[in-house]
Motif scaffolding. Sequence first.
Motif, PDB file in Angstrom:
ATOM      1  N   ASN A  93      10.982 -21.007   5.169  1.00 39.13           N
ATOM      2  CA  ASN A  93      10.056 -20.076   5.816  1.00 39.13           C
ATOM      3  C   ASN A  93       9.737 -20.562   7.236  1.00 39.13           C
ATOM      4  OD1 ASN A  93       8.478 -17.767   6.109  1.00 39.13           O
ATOM      5  ND2 ASN A  93       6.644 -18.724   5.261  1.00 39.13           N
TER       6      ASN A  93
ATOM      7  N   ASP B  92       5.710 -13.941   8.792  1.00 42.10           N
ATOM      8  CA  ASP B  92       4.437 -13.805   8.100  1.00 42.10           C
ATOM      9  C   ASP B  92       3.482 -14.896   8.594  1.00 42.10           C
ATOM     10  OD1 ASP B  92       4.881 -16.231   6.649  1.00 42.10           O
ATOM     11  OD2 ASP B  92       6.030 -15.121   5.153  1.00 42.10           O
ATOM     12  N   ALA B  93       2.264 -14.875   8.088  1.00 39.22           N
ATOM     13  CA  ALA B  93       1.235 -15.777   8.594  1.00 39.22           C
ATOM     14  C   ALA B  93       1.549 -17.243   8.321  1.00 39.22           C
ATOM     15  CB  ALA B  93      -0.114 -15.411   7.973  1.00 39.22           C
ATOM     16  N   GLU B  94       2.391 -17.526   7.310  1.00 37.86           N
ATOM     17  CA  GLU B  94       2.685 -18.910   6.943  1.00 37.86           C
ATOM     18  C   GLU B  94       4.009 -19.410   7.521  1.00 37.86           C
ATOM     19  OE1 GLU B  94       2.512 -19.138   2.724  1.00 37.86           O
ATOM     20  OE2 GLU B  94       0.353 -18.741   2.621  1.00 37.86           O
TER      21      GLU B  94
END
Length: 268
Positions: free
Chosen positions: A123, A247-249
Motif C-alpha cells: 500500500n 487512500d488515507a493509509e
Amino acid sequence: MAVLRRQTLVWCFAVAAAGLGLASSGAAATENEPPPPVPLDPQAVEILTSASRYLAEQSALSMDWFVSFDVVVDGREKITYMRSGANLLQRGVGFYGYSEFGDETREYFFDGAQFQIFDVEENAYVSTEFTGDFDALADRAKEAYDIRLPIWQVMSTEPQPELLDQATAAAYLGTTRIAGREAHHLAFSNYDTDWQIWISTEPDQPELMMIVGTDPYTQGWPQYRAYFTNWNFDPEIPEGVFTYFPDAEAELMAWPKPEDVILQGGQN
C-alpha cells in the motif's frame, strides 16, 4: 539440444533463402571461410512490418500478457520465472498497466501529466509529474529510474525498431496454430540473439500473438517468452482509470535511484 535448435534455425534461414533463389551458387564454403550472408526474407519482413504498423495506428488498445524468462545460475542450472499482467492504452490520453511477479503486484498509472506506480501489497506508491506521450514516458522511466514499463515495446508508436530493425537475417517458417488460431511463424537473428514472432494470419487484424527470444551465447541458451491474448482495439475505458487515487493509509515513497533498482528478469 541447444546446438540442435540453433542449427535448425540456421537451416530454416538457408531453406528460405534457397526458395527465393538467393542461396549462394558457388562452391560450398570451407571451414576457414565465413558462411554466406543470410538474406532478410521479404515475406517475413512484410508481415512484421504490417503488424507493427497496425499496432502503431491504433488510437486505443488493451491486451493481457504472460511472460516467462530463464536465468542461468552458476553457469549451469536454468531457473524459469514468470510474470503476468494487462495493459490499457489510449494514445494522447493515458496508460494503465497491471503486473504480477511472484508475490509482488504493481499498478502503473499515467494520465498525461502524472506518472505513478502503486505497490499493492505494501500500500505504497511513487508519483512524479511528467508531460508527454507514452513513448516519451517509457524512455524517461528507463533513463531516470531504470524502470521498464510492462510490455511497452508493442504499445509504442514505433514498435518496428524493437521487433525488426535490429535483424540481420529473417525467415518465414509458414503457418501454425496457437490455441486454435492460425498464425504466421517468423524467425529473426542478429549477431547477439535469435528471436521468433507469431502473428495472426487475419489480414484485417494482424495481432501479435507470441515472441520468443534466445541468447545463444549464454550457457543453457536462456529464453524470454511473451504471450499476448485478449487484444481489444476498442476497449472500454473507465473514467479515472489512468490516475491513481491513494487512500488515507497509502504511503508516499521516494523514487529509487537507478543504482538502487534491482531488475528481476531484465526485459519486460
